[in-house]
Design a protein around this motif. Structure first.
Motif, mmCIF file in Angstrom:
data_model
loop_
_atom_site.group_PDB
_atom_site.id
_atom_site.type_symbol
_atom_site.label_atom_id
_atom_site.label_comp_id
_atom_site.label_asym_id
_atom_site.label_seq_id
_atom_site.Cartn_x
_atom_site.Cartn_y
_atom_site.Cartn_z
ATOM 1 N N LEU A 9 0.836 -1.190 0.000
ATOM 2 C CA LEU A 9 0.000 0.000 0.000
ATOM 3 C C LEU A 9 0.878 1.249 0.000
ATOM 4 C CD1 LEU A 9 -2.709 -1.079 2.611
ATOM 5 C CD2 LEU A 9 -2.951 -1.004 0.124
ATOM 6 N N ILE A 10 0.386 2.308 -0.598
ATOM 7 C CA ILE A 10 1.132 3.560 -0.668
ATOM 8 C C ILE A 10 1.350 4.094 0.748
ATOM 9 C CG2 ILE A 10 1.055 5.945 -1.483
ATOM 10 C CD1 ILE A 10 -0.595 4.900 -3.878
ATOM 11 N N PRO A 11 2.597 4.399 1.112
ATOM 12 C CA PRO A 11 2.883 4.859 2.480
ATOM 13 C C PRO A 11 2.074 6.098 2.873
ATOM 14 C CG PRO A 11 4.915 4.290 1.354
ATOM 15 C CD PRO A 11 3.833 4.254 0.313
ATOM 16 N N SER A 12 1.744 6.174 4.156
ATOM 17 C CA SER A 12 1.023 7.316 4.706
ATOM 18 C C SER A 12 1.905 8.010 5.736
ATOM 19 C CB SER A 12 -0.287 6.850 5.340
ATOM 20 O OG SER A 12 -0.029 6.016 6.465
ATOM 21 N N PRO A 13 1.531 9.184 6.209
ATOM 22 C CA PRO A 13 2.396 9.924 7.139
ATOM 23 C C PRO A 13 2.858 9.104 8.338
ATOM 24 C CG PRO A 13 0.667 11.365 6.365
ATOM 25 C CD PRO A 13 0.356 9.999 5.813
ATOM 26 N N ASP A 14 1.933 8.395 9.004
ATOM 27 C CA ASP A 14 2.321 7.620 10.181
ATOM 28 C C ASP A 14 1.988 6.138 10.069
ATOM 29 O OD1 ASP A 14 -0.414 7.614 10.396
ATOM 30 O OD2 ASP A 14 -0.509 8.680 12.308
ATOM 31 N N GLY A 15 1.573 5.699 8.886
ATOM 32 C CA GLY A 15 1.280 4.292 8.685
ATOM 33 C C GLY A 15 -0.054 3.832 9.222
ATOM 34 N N SER A 16 -0.916 4.783 9.608
ATOM 35 C CA SER A 16 -2.200 4.402 10.210
ATOM 36 C C SER A 16 -3.376 4.503 9.246
ATOM 37 C CB SER A 16 -2.488 5.277 11.432
ATOM 38 O OG SER A 16 -2.648 6.644 11.061
ATOM 39 N N LYS A 17 -3.225 5.293 8.180
ATOM 40 C CA LYS A 17 -4.305 5.481 7.218
ATOM 41 C C LYS A 17 -3.743 5.370 5.814
ATOM 42 C CE LYS A 17 -7.720 8.832 5.542
ATOM 43 N NZ LYS A 17 -8.273 10.208 5.651
ATOM 44 N N TYR A 18 -4.346 4.512 5.020
ATOM 45 C CA TYR A 18 -3.858 4.304 3.660
ATOM 46 C C TYR A 18 -4.898 4.768 2.643
ATOM 47 C CZ TYR A 18 -0.196 1.559 5.853
ATOM 48 O OH TYR A 18 0.864 1.163 6.623
ATOM 49 N N ALA A 19 -4.437 4.998 1.437
ATOM 50 C CA ALA A 19 -5.325 5.459 0.369
ATOM 51 C C ALA A 19 -4.829 4.917 -0.959
ATOM 52 C CB ALA A 19 -5.379 6.979 0.328
ATOM 53 N N SER A 20 -5.726 4.883 -1.913
ATOM 54 C CA SER A 20 -5.404 4.433 -3.267
ATOM 55 C C SER A 20 -6.354 5.129 -4.227
ATOM 56 C CB SER A 20 -5.566 2.912 -3.376
ATOM 57 O OG SER A 20 -5.329 2.468 -4.703
ATOM 58 N N PHE A 21 -5.927 5.265 -5.471
ATOM 59 C CA PHE A 21 -6.815 5.815 -6.491
ATOM 60 C C PHE A 21 -7.617 4.669 -7.103
ATOM 61 C CE2 PHE A 21 -8.421 7.561 -10.328
ATOM 62 C CZ PHE A 21 -8.396 8.946 -10.216
ATOM 63 N N SER A 22 -8.927 4.794 -7.104
ATOM 64 C CA SER A 22 -9.798 3.804 -7.739
ATOM 65 C C SER A 22 -10.100 4.254 -9.155
ATOM 66 C CB SER A 22 -11.109 3.639 -6.961
ATOM 67 O OG SER A 22 -10.902 2.960 -5.763
ATOM 68 N N GLY A 23 -9.445 3.632 -10.118
ATOM 69 C CA GLY A 23 -9.703 3.930 -11.510
ATOM 70 C C GLY A 23 -10.347 2.738 -12.191
ATOM 71 N N GLY A 24 -10.109 2.626 -13.484
ATOM 72 C CA GLY A 24 -10.690 1.517 -14.227
ATOM 73 C C GLY A 24 -12.013 1.869 -14.872
ATOM 74 N N ASP A 25 -12.794 0.868 -15.197
ATOM 75 C CA ASP A 25 -14.037 1.058 -15.938
ATOM 76 C C ASP A 25 -15.278 0.706 -15.131
ATOM 77 O OD1 ASP A 25 -12.437 1.741 -18.073
ATOM 78 O OD2 ASP A 25 -13.599 0.570 -19.520
ATOM 79 N N SER A 26 -16.339 1.459 -15.401
ATOM 80 C CA SER A 26 -17.684 1.115 -14.941
ATOM 81 C C SER A 26 -18.521 0.815 -16.175
ATOM 82 C CB SER A 26 -18.306 2.261 -14.141
ATOM 83 O OG SER A 26 -17.639 2.422 -12.902
ATOM 84 N N ILE A 27 -19.553 0.013 -15.995
ATOM 85 C CA ILE A 27 -20.394 -0.379 -17.124
ATOM 86 C C ILE A 27 -21.771 0.248 -16.956
ATOM 87 C CG2 ILE A 27 -21.181 -2.545 -16.049
ATOM 88 C CD1 ILE A 27 -20.928 -3.810 -18.882
ATOM 89 N N ALA A 28 -22.280 0.822 -18.047
ATOM 90 C CA ALA A 28 -23.538 1.565 -17.991
ATOM 91 C C ALA A 28 -24.391 1.257 -19.208
ATOM 92 C CB ALA A 28 -23.264 3.062 -17.912
ATOM 93 N N ILE A 29 -25.687 1.468 -19.065
ATOM 94 C CA ILE A 29 -26.647 1.299 -20.155
ATOM 95 C C ILE A 29 -27.034 2.682 -20.667
ATOM 96 C CG2 ILE A 29 -28.930 0.432 -20.803
ATOM 97 C CD1 ILE A 29 -28.648 -1.625 -18.536
ATOM 98 N N LEU A 30 -26.998 2.870 -21.966
ATOM 99 C CA LEU A 30 -27.347 4.164 -22.554
ATOM 100 C C LEU A 30 -28.853 4.418 -22.439
ATOM 101 C CD1 LEU A 30 -25.190 6.068 -23.831
ATOM 102 C CD2 LEU A 30 -24.469 3.710 -23.583
ATOM 103 N N ALA A 31 -29.199 5.662 -22.214
ATOM 104 C CA ALA A 31 -30.592 6.024 -21.976
ATOM 105 C C ALA A 31 -31.490 5.734 -23.166
ATOM 106 C CB ALA A 31 -30.686 7.507 -21.604
ATOM 107 N N ASP A 32 -30.941 5.769 -24.391
ATOM 108 C CA ASP A 32 -31.747 5.609 -25.595
ATOM 109 C C ASP A 32 -31.943 4.160 -26.027
ATOM 110 O OD1 ASP A 32 -32.206 8.296 -25.871
ATOM 111 O OD2 ASP A 32 -30.555 8.635 -27.267
ATOM 112 N N THR A 33 -31.422 3.209 -25.277
ATOM 113 C CA THR A 33 -31.537 1.816 -25.700
ATOM 114 C C THR A 33 -32.992 1.366 -25.784
ATOM 115 O OG1 THR A 33 -30.856 -0.459 -25.244
ATOM 116 C CG2 THR A 33 -31.378 0.915 -23.339
ATOM 117 N N ASP A 34 -33.260 0.520 -26.764
ATOM 118 C CA ASP A 34 -34.583 -0.107 -26.846
ATOM 119 C C ASP A 34 -34.484 -1.586 -26.480
ATOM 120 O OD1 ASP A 34 -33.183 -1.020 -29.020
ATOM 121 O OD2 ASP A 34 -34.709 -0.507 -30.522
#
Length: 449
Positions: free
Chosen positions: A322-347
Motif C-alpha cells: 500500500l502507498i505509504p502514509s504519514p504515520d502508517g495508520s491510514k492508507y489510500a489508493s486511487f480507484s480507476g478503471g471502468d464502470s459499465i452503464a446502459i445508454l438512456a436511448d436503448t430499446d
C-alpha cells in the motif's frame, strides 16, 4: 426530445474538452497534459474494432428488439468483454456486438449527438457523473438495489457511479494504485526486501538508501496529468486531505494536507535528492521503463504492474505494498478503471441489464478479468484459485477497499491547472502552497461555469 437537444448542444464542448483518462497498458487511466486532446479517429462506425457473434443471430428472441446488443468498450478490456459476449450469447441466445472505438470520448460524443448510441458502454469510471448529468445514461437504481451482492463493491467506485442520488453505472473492471519496489535493490542496500516502507519517513529513508549514481530511489510521472492523479492523489488522501469537496463543486487543494503532500514530493527532488530534477519531463511510460530497467527502486503503478510481478514479467524480484502514509495508520489508493452503464436511448433494456449482470458474474470477474491479470470489482470474488497463491493480490484487495477518486462533472478539465501546479512546485517556480492556491482558484472557476 429535450434531453437529446441538451446532449447535442453540449457535444461540441465534450469532444474538445472531455477525454477519457487514457487507455494505458496498466488497465487504468493515463493522459499527459499535452494529450488531453486525442486525435479524432473518424466516425465510431469506421474506427471501431468490432467482433460480432453472428453464430447466434438466429437465437435473438432474448433481445427486446431481436437485434444484437451493441457494446462499446475501451481497448484495455476489449478481449475480456469479447469473450464474455460470446459466452453470454451461447447461454442466453442474445446476440452481442462488441466494439472498441478508437477514441471512446469523441466517438461517444458523436453518437450521443446523432442519437445512434450503443446499448451498453464500459467507460472510465471518473466520467460517469458527467455522462449521467447530461442524461446520456439509464437510471438503474431499482435494478442495482435488488442485487444481492450490491454491498460488495468499493465505496469509492460506487460514489463515481452515481449522480444526484441515483445509480447510473456499476463498477466493472477496477484499477488501483499501489507502491512497487525492487526487492533486489532493497537487499543490495541493506534493506529488508520483505519489509517495504509504511510511513513517509520510511519511504524517504528507503529511497535514500537505494539512490546511487545509477539508480533513483523514487520516481513519478510528473509530466502526466492523469498519471499524477492516479499516483499522487493518494498521498493527499492518506494525509487527511481531499482533491475536491464531496459534491465536486470546489477544489480543496489549498488545504494544508494537500500542500504537505506536494511538499513531500518536492523535497524528494531537492532536499533528499532521491528523484531526478528532470522529473517534470517524465511521463507514465518513462517511469515504467525506469523501473523495468532498474533505474528506479520504487514507483507507484496499478493492477497490471502487479500482474507483472505475479507472472514474473520483470527481470528482478519485485514486490508491492500500500502507498505509504504519514504515520502508517491510514492508507489510500486511487480507484480507476471502468464502470459499465446502459445508454438512456436503448430499446433493449432488459437484455442490456442481463448482460451487465453477466459481466459482474464469476464467469467474467474471475474467469476473464482475473485470468488476464486484472482484479474483480466485487470483494467476494477475491477468494479464488487464481489469487489464492499470490499475496500481491491481497494488497490490491486492500487498496480497493480504501480507494477513491475526485468526483466532478468536469474531471478532465481540471487536468491543466492540476499538472501546472505540480510542475510549478517541482521546478521551484512557486512554493507548494502558492502552486496549490493558484490551482484551487483556477479549478473553482472551471467548476462554477
Amino acid at each position: 426530445m429535450r434531453r437529446k437537444l441538451l446532449i447535442s448542444l453540449l457535444v461540441s464542448s465534450m469532444i474538445f474538452g472531455l477525454t477519457a483518462c487514457g487507455d494505458s497498458g496498466r488497465g487504468g487511466n493515463t493522459t499527459t497534459a499535452e494529450d488531453t486532446q486525442e486525435q479524432d479517429g473518424g466516425s465510431a462506425q469506421e474506427s471501431a474494432n468490432s467482433v460480432e457473434n453472428d453464430t447466434a443471430a438466429e437465437k435473438s428472441q432474448g433481445a427486446d428488439s431481436g437485434e444484437a446488443l451493441e457494446v462499446w468498450v475501451r481497448n484495455t478490456y476489449f478481449d475480456e468483454v469479447t469473450t464474455a459476449a460470446k459466452d453470454f450469447t451461447e447461454q442466453t441466445g442474445i446476440p452481442v456486438t462488441v466494439s472498441e472505438p478508437s477514441n471512446m470520448s469523441d466517438d461517444l460524443a458523436l453518437a450521443l449527438s446523432s442519437g445512434e448510441t450503443p446499448d451498453i458502454v464500459s467507460i472510465d469510471c471518473v466520467l460517469v457523473p458527467y455522462y449521467a448529468s447530461i442524461g446520456a445514461l439509464k437510471d438503474i437504481t431499482t435494478e442495482f438495489s435488488a442485487l444481492d451482492y450490491k454491498d460488495t463493491f468499493s465505496g469509492g467506485l460506487l460514489d463515481l457511479s452515481t449522480y444526484d442520488g441515483k445509480q447510473y453505472a456499476v463498477p466493472f473492471a477496477p484499477d488501483v494504485s499501489v507502491l512497487l519496489y525492487n526487492k533486489d535493490i532493497f537487499k543490495a542496500n541493506g534493506l529488508d526486501p520483505e519489509a517495504p516502507p509504511k510511513t513517509w519517513d520510511e519511504l524517504i529513508a528507503a529511497a535514500q538508501a537505494c539512490t546511487s549514481d545509477d539508480v533513483y530511489g523514487y520516481m513519478f510521472a510528473a509530466s502526466d496529468a492523469g498519471g499524477m492523479m492516479f499516483t499522487f492523489c493518494p498521498y493527499i488522501w492518506c494525509n487527511g486531505g481531499e482533491f475536491t469537496s464531496e459534491d465536486g463543486t470546489e477544489s480543496m487543494l489549498n488545504q494544508p494536507e494537500a500542500v504537505e503532500a506536494l511538499q513531500l514530493i518536492t523535497d524528494m527532488v531537492y532536499k533528499y535528492q532521491v528523484t531526478p530534477e528532470s522529473i517534470t519531463s517524465y511521463d507514465w511510460t518513462a517511469v515504467e521503463d525506469a523501473f523495468k530497467a532498474q533505474k528506479s527502486a520504487m514507483i507507484v503503478q496499478g493492477s497490471s504492474a502487479v500482474g507483472n510481478i505475479v507472472n514474473e514479467g520483470y527481470d528482478f524480484n519485485a514486490g508491492c505494498t500500500l502507498i505509504p502514509s504519514p504515520d502508517g495508520s491510514k492508507y489510500a489508493s486511487f480507484s480507476g478503471g471502468d464502470s459499465i452503464a446502459i445508454l438512456a436511448d436503448t430499446d433493449k433494456y432488459d437484455a442490456a441489464w442481463q448482460f451487465v449482470q453477466y459481466c459482474l458474474s464469476k464467469e467474467v470477474q474471475v474467469d476473464q478479468l482475473a485470468a488476464y491479470g486484472n482484479i474483480p470489482s466485487r470483494s467476494d470474488m477475491f477468494e479464488n484459485e487464481i489469487f489464492g497463491s499470490h499475496a500481491e493480490y491481497d494488497v490490491l484487495r486492500q487498496a480497493l477497499e480504501v480507494g477513491e477518486a475526485p468526483y466532478s462533472l468536469k474531471y478532465n478539465e481540471m487536468y491543466t491547472p492540476w499538472i501546472d501546479a505540480v510542475q510549478y512546485a517541482l521546478n521551484q517556480e512557486k512554493t507548494p502552497e502558492e502552486a496549490f492556491d493558484d490551482a484551487k482558484e483556477e479549478i473553482d472557476a472551471l467548476l462554477s461555469e
